[in-house]
Design a protein around this motif. Sequence first.
Motif, PDB file in Angstrom:
ATOM      1  N   GLY A  21       0.872  -1.157   0.000  1.00 25.18           N
ATOM      2  CA  GLY A  21       0.000   0.000   0.000  1.00 25.18           C
ATOM      3  C   GLY A  21       0.913   1.211   0.000  1.00 25.18           C
ATOM      4  N   PHE A  22       0.393   2.376  -0.353  1.00 29.85           N
ATOM      5  CA  PHE A  22       1.255   3.556  -0.382  1.00 29.85           C
ATOM      6  C   PHE A  22       0.482   4.806  -0.011  1.00 29.85           C
ATOM      7  N   VAL A  23       1.245   5.813   0.389  1.00 33.68           N
ATOM      8  CA  VAL A  23       0.726   7.159   0.620  1.00 33.68           C
ATOM      9  C   VAL A  23       1.742   8.132   0.046  1.00 33.68           C
ATOM     10  N   CYS A  24       1.281   9.326  -0.240  1.00 34.65           N
ATOM     11  CA  CYS A  24       2.172  10.408  -0.640  1.00 34.65           C
ATOM     12  C   CYS A  24       2.053  11.460   0.452  1.00 34.65           C
ATOM     13  N   GLU A  25       3.156  11.666   1.178  1.00 38.20           N
ATOM     14  CA  GLU A  25       3.173  12.620   2.287  1.00 38.20           C
ATOM     15  C   GLU A  25       4.163  13.731   1.985  1.00 38.20           C
ATOM     16  N   ASN A  26       3.693  14.961   1.964  1.00 38.35           N
ATOM     17  CA  ASN A  26       4.549  16.114   1.673  1.00 38.35           C
ATOM     18  C   ASN A  26       5.321  15.933   0.372  1.00 38.35           C
ATOM     19  N   VAL A  29       5.394  -4.727  10.207  1.00 35.43           N
ATOM     20  CA  VAL A  29       4.990  -3.797   9.164  1.00 35.43           C
ATOM     21  C   VAL A  29       6.245  -3.025   8.768  1.00 35.43           C
ATOM     22  N   PHE A  30       6.491  -2.971   7.459  1.00 34.10           N
ATOM     23  CA  PHE A  30       7.674  -2.324   6.926  1.00 34.10           C
ATOM     24  C   PHE A  30       7.286  -1.019   6.248  1.00 34.10           C
ATOM     25  N   ARG A  31       8.126   0.005   6.431  1.00 40.32           N
ATOM     26  CA  ARG A  31       7.931   1.303   5.797  1.00 40.32           C
ATOM     27  C   ARG A  31       9.104   1.528   4.847  1.00 40.32           C
ATOM     28  N   LEU A  32       8.790   1.850   3.601  1.00 40.51           N
ATOM     29  CA  LEU A  32       9.813   2.179   2.613  1.00 40.51           C
ATOM     30  C   LEU A  32       9.649   3.642   2.233  1.00 40.51           C
ATOM     31  N   ARG A  33      10.555   4.481   2.720  1.00 41.30           N
ATOM     32  CA  ARG A  33      10.543   5.903   2.378  1.00 41.30           C
ATOM     33  C   ARG A  33      11.347   6.074   1.088  1.00 41.30           C
ATOM     34  N   VAL A  34      10.683   6.540   0.052  1.00 42.56           N
ATOM     35  CA  VAL A  34      11.298   6.651  -1.265  1.00 42.56           C
ATOM     36  C   VAL A  34      12.278   7.823  -1.300  1.00 42.56           C
ATOM     37  N   LYS A  35      13.496   7.532  -1.760  1.00 41.82           N
ATOM     38  CA  LYS A  35      14.498   8.584  -1.991  1.00 41.82           C
ATOM     39  C   LYS A  35      14.384   9.112  -3.415  1.00 41.82           C
ATOM     40  N   ASN A  36      14.286   8.202  -4.380  1.00 43.80           N
ATOM     41  CA  ASN A  36      14.067   8.618  -5.751  1.00 43.80           C
ATOM     42  C   ASN A  36      13.203   7.597  -6.456  1.00 43.80           C
ATOM     43  N   LEU A  37      12.466   8.085  -7.441  1.00 39.11           N
ATOM     44  CA  LEU A  37      11.489   7.252  -8.144  1.00 39.11           C
ATOM     45  C   LEU A  37      11.393   7.757  -9.589  1.00 39.11           C
ATOM     46  N   SER A  38      11.325   6.830 -10.522  1.00 39.78           N
ATOM     47  CA  SER A  38      11.068   7.210 -11.910  1.00 39.78           C
ATOM     48  C   SER A  38      10.000   6.288 -12.478  1.00 39.78           C
ATOM     49  N   CYS A  39       9.235   6.850 -13.389  1.00 42.91           N
ATOM     50  CA  CYS A  39       8.148   6.103 -14.011  1.00 42.91           C
ATOM     51  C   CYS A  39       8.334   6.162 -15.524  1.00 42.91           C
ATOM     52  N   LYS A  40       8.124   5.017 -16.172  1.00 42.72           N
ATOM     53  CA  LYS A  40       8.316   4.896 -17.607  1.00 42.72           C
ATOM     54  C   LYS A  40       7.158   4.101 -18.180  1.00 42.72           C
TER      55      LYS A  40
END
Length: 156
Positions: free
Chosen positions: A42-47, A142-153
């Motif tokens: 699952g995901f959220v976008c925070e700030n 429960v694991f939290r993965l805080r994204v440092k960088n992300l790209s979409c193609k």
Amino acid sequence: MRRKDREITNKAVIEDFLSRQTIIRIGFYDKGEIYIVPVNYGFVCENGKYVFYFHGAKAGRKYELAQAEPEVGFEIDGDHLILRGDKACSYSAKYQSVIGTGVLSVVNSMDEKIKGLNCLMKQSESERAWEFSEKALGSVAVFRLRVKNLSCKAKI
């Protein structure tokens, strides 16, 4: 990214894609080996920053690596369609993918565990808030993965 013409930067398009998928692959570096684990998320976008949540056992390789080697890579792909051609080299494919890196941690706060598990349930079930027993919360990691960088193609 080599093919800038396929890069997607529109957050609404990225979040639509993320909300329709169910599996994220987490790539750990483990003493010279790459260890990849597919998990529901699952995901959220925070700030303006993405956070992915997933769950698992409080033991095992994934759990240990999440604590010892928290820098990870991840990948999500979907919307696959093979485009047939007249000869082998004229085949192609449609797809969309998200890749990135981030920092993984085990959630200790009961409130955030509930938040993470609700994000996970929302991904596959609905937006309603679920209730989790104290026993269930105590037995799951429960694991939290805080994204440092992300790209979409995408090739659509």
